[in-house]
Enzyme design. Structure first.
Site, PDB file in Angstrom:
ATOM      1  N   LYS A 129     -20.352   9.511  -2.651  1.00  0.00           N
ATOM      2  CA  LYS A 129     -20.696   8.094  -2.665  1.00  0.00           C
ATOM      3  C   LYS A 129     -20.463   7.538  -1.269  1.00  0.00           C
ATOM      4  O   LYS A 129     -19.518   7.933  -0.572  1.00  0.00           O
ATOM      5  CB  LYS A 129     -19.885   7.323  -3.706  1.00  0.00           C
ATOM      6  N   ARG A 181     -13.890   2.611 -12.500  1.00  0.00           N
ATOM      7  CA  ARG A 181     -12.999   3.775 -12.489  1.00  0.00           C
ATOM      8  C   ARG A 181     -11.700   3.476 -11.740  1.00  0.00           C
ATOM      9  O   ARG A 181     -10.666   4.069 -12.038  1.00  0.00           O
ATOM     10  CB  ARG A 181     -13.717   5.006 -11.932  1.00  0.00           C
ATOM     11  N   GLN A 219     -12.246  -6.631  -7.222  1.00  0.00           N
ATOM     12  CA  GLN A 219     -11.866  -5.575  -8.155  1.00  0.00           C
ATOM     13  C   GLN A 219     -10.719  -5.954  -9.090  1.00  0.00           C
ATOM     14  O   GLN A 219     -10.443  -5.248 -10.060  1.00  0.00           O
ATOM     15  CB  GLN A 219     -11.475  -4.303  -7.381  1.00  0.00           C
ATOM     16  N   GLY A 228      -4.736  -0.707  -3.363  1.00  0.00           N
ATOM     17  CA  GLY A 228      -5.429  -1.256  -2.191  1.00  0.00           C
ATOM     18  C   GLY A 228      -5.349  -0.409  -0.941  1.00  0.00           C
ATOM     19  O   GLY A 228      -6.254  -0.429  -0.109  1.00  0.00           O
ATOM     20  N   ALA A 229      -4.264   0.337  -0.760  1.00  0.00           N
ATOM     21  CA  ALA A 229      -4.094   1.133   0.463  1.00  0.00           C
ATOM     22  C   ALA A 229      -4.882   2.433   0.336  1.00  0.00           C
ATOM     23  O   ALA A 229      -4.371   3.447  -0.131  1.00  0.00           O
ATOM     24  CB  ALA A 229      -2.614   1.429   0.704  1.00  0.00           C
ATOM     25  N   ASP A 230      -6.143   2.382   0.746  1.00  0.00           N
ATOM     26  CA  ASP A 230      -7.027   3.540   0.600  1.00  0.00           C
ATOM     27  C   ASP A 230      -7.603   4.013   1.931  1.00  0.00           C
ATOM     28  O   ASP A 230      -8.496   4.854   1.962  1.00  0.00           O
ATOM     29  CB  ASP A 230      -8.164   3.224  -0.369  1.00  0.00           C
ATOM     30  N   LYS A 269      -3.347   0.726   6.008  1.00  0.00           N
ATOM     31  CA  LYS A 269      -3.147  -0.234   4.932  1.00  0.00           C
ATOM     32  C   LYS A 269      -1.769  -0.031   4.296  1.00  0.00           C
ATOM     33  O   LYS A 269      -1.281   1.097   4.190  1.00  0.00           O
ATOM     34  CB  LYS A 269      -4.236  -0.095   3.874  1.00  0.00           C
TER      35      LYS A 269
END
Length: 336
Positions: A69, A112, A140, A235-237, A241
């Site tokens: 993706k 997901r 989200q 959130g930390a992706d 972050k």
């Protein structure tokens, strides 16, 4: 050759949270059994316009699906009347290499991701948990609440916190029941939704905390957290972050979706670099808890943390479910 194509509207009609939660759990179990491959993430920052793009991919040998993706977040799009978050998901057949489907990635990602946070909370939170705090009121966040209420129907109170614009939390909390009803078919009439004015107090009163912000510095401090709290850090992706005090990780039982990703780009990244934890501090993958090969929560006073950087494997599993559920429906078939 024909391939199935699904836009957001079609996905909203087909996807239901209980099924997505089940698919997410299945992927985590497959990964813990060594049946999956996670390929390196490609990230690019468009610094002149505040945008970021990342490509995530992988292969699940168990269900014979692979693909990728490509997601883009361009916050300035809101000023232009355009969606700030968009992307394309491509699912491929692992047996033949042929495309199974091409679809909107943003809705599947949100479904997901919320499911991942909820799966971890159900596996790691105290059984008597009734109070949820969601940090962040962005795009989200409603998916986090919807999935949590689906997986943990005993939740009776939801704190809604917005660290950047605290006043927005009041409107968000007021509208949440209607959004849950209209978007997910969830009756939340028995749940109390409270806007957070005092984050310190809300953290101290919460059993489960889901973080879903773009923060690059800790928002929640260690001294606010009571024993027995569970965190799903979402959130930390990406590198840099950080949403919670690294001292929380130091004192917690840590589980992750993928060890390499979390050490390099998750909530664990800066905690490792700061010397609060090491790679060895991570007890294991969430899938190992689901399989029963790792202990999960060991006491009601233990703080647990689930660090999720996001796996394309989850999106691909949901995409395959969409395609298989549609059968030979010609309405979504296009010539490739």
């Amino acid at each position: 050759m024909k391939v199935s194509f699904y836009n957001r509207a079609a996905l909203e009609q087909r996807l239901r949270l209980p099924e997505v939660i089940e698919a997410v759990e299945g992927v985590y179990r497959s990964k813990a059994r060594g049946e999956t491959v996670v390929w390196p993430t490609v990230t690019h920052h468009f610094e002149d316009r505040g945008g970021v793009m990342d490509i995530r991919s992988g292969y699940d040998r168990g269900s014979e699906v692979y693909g990728l993706k490509a997601l883009a977040t361009f916050p300035q799009n809101e000023q232009l009347g355009l969606p700030p978050f968009s992307g394309i998901l491509v699912a491929m057949d692992g047996k033949t290499g042929l495309p199974l489907g091409i679809m909107d990635a943003s809705y599947i990602t949100s479904m997901r991701t919320g499911s991942a946070a909820a799966v971890a909370a159900r596996a790691l939170a105290r059984r008597d948990s009734e109070t949820l705090l969601v940090l962040g009121t962005g795009r989200q966040s409603i998916f986090m609440i919807a999935a949590a209420l689906t997986a943990l129907p005993q939740i009776k109170k939801v704190y809604c916190a917005e660290p950047i614009h605290p006043s927005a939390a009041a409107v968000y909390a007021e509208k949440a029941p209607g959004r849950l009803r209209d978007g997910f078919g969830i009756d939340a009439s028995g749940v109390e939704f409270l806007p957070v004015e005092d984050l310190t107090a809300a953290v101290g009163n919460s059993d489960i905390i889901i973080t879903i912000t773009r923060a690059t510095a800790p928002v929640i401090k260690r001294e606010w957290v009571r024993p027995g709290t569970h965190f799903s850090c979402i959130g930390a992706d990406m590198p840099g972050k950080e949403e919670i005090d690294p001292a929380i990780l130091r004192d917690a039982a840590i589980y992750v979706d993928d060890v390499d990703q979390c050490v390099n780009a998750g909530e664990c990244e800066l905690a490792v670099k700061g010397g609060f934890i090491t790679r060895a501090s991570i007890i294991g993958q969430i899938g190992e808890v689901l399989l029963g090969t790792k202990p999960g929560r060991r006491s009601d006073r233990e703080i647990t943390v689930f660090d999720a950087t996001g796996l394309a494997l989850l999106d691909l599993a949901v995409a395959k479910m969409v395609v298989e559920g549609a059968g030979d429906d010609p309405a979504h078939a296009i010539d490739l």
